[in-house]
Write a protein that holds these residues in place. Structure first.
Motif, PDB file in Angstrom:
ATOM      1  N   SER A   7       0.831  -1.213   0.000  1.00 58.66           N
ATOM      2  CA  SER A   7       0.000   0.000   0.000  1.00 58.66           C
ATOM      3  C   SER A   7       0.862   1.258   0.000  1.00 58.66           C
ATOM      4  O   SER A   7       0.560   2.228  -0.703  1.00 58.66           O
ATOM      5  N   LEU A   8       1.920   1.244   0.789  1.00 59.82           N
ATOM      6  CA  LEU A   8       2.830   2.403   0.830  1.00 59.82           C
ATOM      7  C   LEU A   8       3.507   2.604  -0.520  1.00 59.82           C
ATOM      8  O   LEU A   8       3.654   3.729  -0.989  1.00 59.82           O
ATOM      9  N   PHE A   9       3.903   1.516  -1.148  1.00 59.30           N
ATOM     10  CA  PHE A   9       4.533   1.605  -2.465  1.00 59.30           C
ATOM     11  C   PHE A   9       3.541   2.137  -3.498  1.00 59.30           C
ATOM     12  O   PHE A   9       3.871   3.023  -4.290  1.00 59.30           O
ATOM     13  N   ALA A  10       2.318   1.624  -3.496  1.00 55.16           N
ATOM     14  CA  ALA A  10       1.288   2.086  -4.438  1.00 55.16           C
ATOM     15  C   ALA A  10       1.030   3.578  -4.258  1.00 55.16           C
ATOM     16  O   ALA A  10       0.860   4.303  -5.251  1.00 55.16           O
ATOM     17  N   ALA A  11       1.024   4.050  -3.027  1.00 56.18           N
ATOM     18  CA  ALA A  11       0.816   5.480  -2.771  1.00 56.18           C
ATOM     19  C   ALA A  11       1.967   6.303  -3.343  1.00 56.18           C
ATOM     20  O   ALA A  11       1.757   7.377  -3.920  1.00 56.18           O
ATOM     21  N   GLN A  12       3.187   5.809  -3.218  1.00 55.13           N
ATOM     22  CA  GLN A  12       4.347   6.516  -3.772  1.00 55.13           C
ATOM     23  C   GLN A  12       4.280   6.550  -5.294  1.00 55.13           C
ATOM     24  O   GLN A  12       4.563   7.572  -5.909  1.00 55.13           O
ATOM     25  N   VAL A  13       3.891   5.453  -5.902  1.00 56.33           N
ATOM     26  CA  VAL A  13       3.752   5.404  -7.364  1.00 56.33           C
ATOM     27  C   VAL A  13       2.708   6.421  -7.816  1.00 56.33           C
ATOM     28  O   VAL A  13       2.917   7.150  -8.792  1.00 56.33           O
ATOM     29  N   ALA A  14       1.608   6.504  -7.097  1.00 58.88           N
ATOM     30  CA  ALA A  14       0.536   7.447  -7.448  1.00 58.88           C
ATOM     31  C   ALA A  14       1.003   8.894  -7.281  1.00 58.88           C
ATOM     32  O   ALA A  14       0.652   9.753  -8.088  1.00 58.88           O
ATOM     33  N   ARG A  15       1.791   9.160  -6.243  1.00 60.19           N
ATOM     34  CA  ARG A  15       2.291  10.523  -5.984  1.00 60.19           C
ATOM     35  C   ARG A  15       3.301  10.986  -7.018  1.00 60.19           C
ATOM     36  O   ARG A  15       3.284  12.136  -7.441  1.00 60.19           O
ATOM     37  N   ALA A  16       4.224  10.097  -7.386  1.00 58.09           N
ATOM     38  CA  ALA A  16       5.333  10.522  -8.240  1.00 58.09           C
ATOM     39  C   ALA A  16       5.782   9.393  -9.164  1.00 58.09           C
ATOM     40  O   ALA A  16       6.879   8.853  -9.002  1.00 58.09           O
ATOM     41  N   ASP A  31       6.933  -0.349 -10.690  1.00 59.22           N
ATOM     42  CA  ASP A  31       5.599  -0.886 -10.430  1.00 59.22           C
ATOM     43  C   ASP A  31       5.168  -1.839 -11.547  1.00 59.22           C
ATOM     44  O   ASP A  31       4.683  -2.947 -11.285  1.00 59.22           O
ATOM     45  N   ALA A  32       5.354  -1.430 -12.794  1.00 62.74           N
ATOM     46  CA  ALA A  32       4.942  -2.264 -13.940  1.00 62.74           C
ATOM     47  C   ALA A  32       5.725  -3.573 -13.983  1.00 62.74           C
ATOM     48  O   ALA A  32       5.141  -4.649 -14.172  1.00 62.74           O
ATOM     49  N   ARG A  33       7.030  -3.492 -13.800  1.00 66.38           N
ATOM     50  CA  ARG A  33       7.846  -4.712 -13.841  1.00 66.38           C
ATOM     51  C   ARG A  33       7.522  -5.647 -12.683  1.00 66.38           C
ATOM     52  O   ARG A  33       7.469  -6.866 -12.852  1.00 66.38           O
ATOM     53  N   SER A  34       7.317  -5.069 -11.506  1.00 70.34           N
ATOM     54  CA  SER A  34       7.006  -5.923 -10.355  1.00 70.34           C
ATOM     55  C   SER A  34       5.607  -6.533 -10.489  1.00 70.34           C
ATOM     56  O   SER A  34       5.385  -7.658 -10.038  1.00 70.34           O
TER      57      SER A  34
END
Length: 129
Positions: A7-16, A31-34
């Motif tokens: 969830s923390l990673f998804a939030a970072q991806v959404a932010r920047a 994100d895409a590769r993972s």
């Protein structure tokens, strides 16, 4: 409020999404590769209650693998391919680079996926399920 790593990673991806996550890799690409790797791991039974053994020398490759394993809910077990594996390990997947693939023995019942640098994992013929 308690959040998990995914969830923390998804939030970072959404932010920047275009921000640099690692050298040569932005958050959107990580994100895409993972995501792609997570789907491959799930196809090989990775999920809560299972573990994925990794032996990857590339920092970016390890980051992709770590996020993919987190997304599946499995446990990540990084190992040194030069050392003997503990007999108590029962991974569902071995995620290896080409050097580790040469060094680590087969683990009965575990799929063996070999990554070429940061490219997609490919299944080693005749191994695992």
């Amino acid at each position: 409020m308690r959040q998990d790593v995914a969830s923390l990673f998804a939030a970072q991806v959404a932010r920047a999404p275009g921000a640099l996550a690692l050298e040569g890799l932005d958050y959107a690409e990580l994100d895409a590769r993972s995501d792609l790797l997570a789907h491959a791991l799930i196809e090989h039974r990775a999920g809560p209650g299972s573990c994925v053994l990794t032996a990857l020398s590339s920092p970016a490759g390890f980051a992709v693998a770590a996020m993919a394993v987190v997304k599946t809910g499995a446990a990540l077990v990084p190992v040194d391919p030069a050392l003997d594996l503990a007999e108590s390990l029962h991974p569902v997947v071995l995620l290896l680079d080409e050097t580790a693939d040469l060094l680590l023995p087969a683990v009965p019942g575990a799929a063996r996926l070999v990554r070429e640098d940061m490219g997609p994992a490919r299944r080693r013929p005749g191994t695992g399920r």
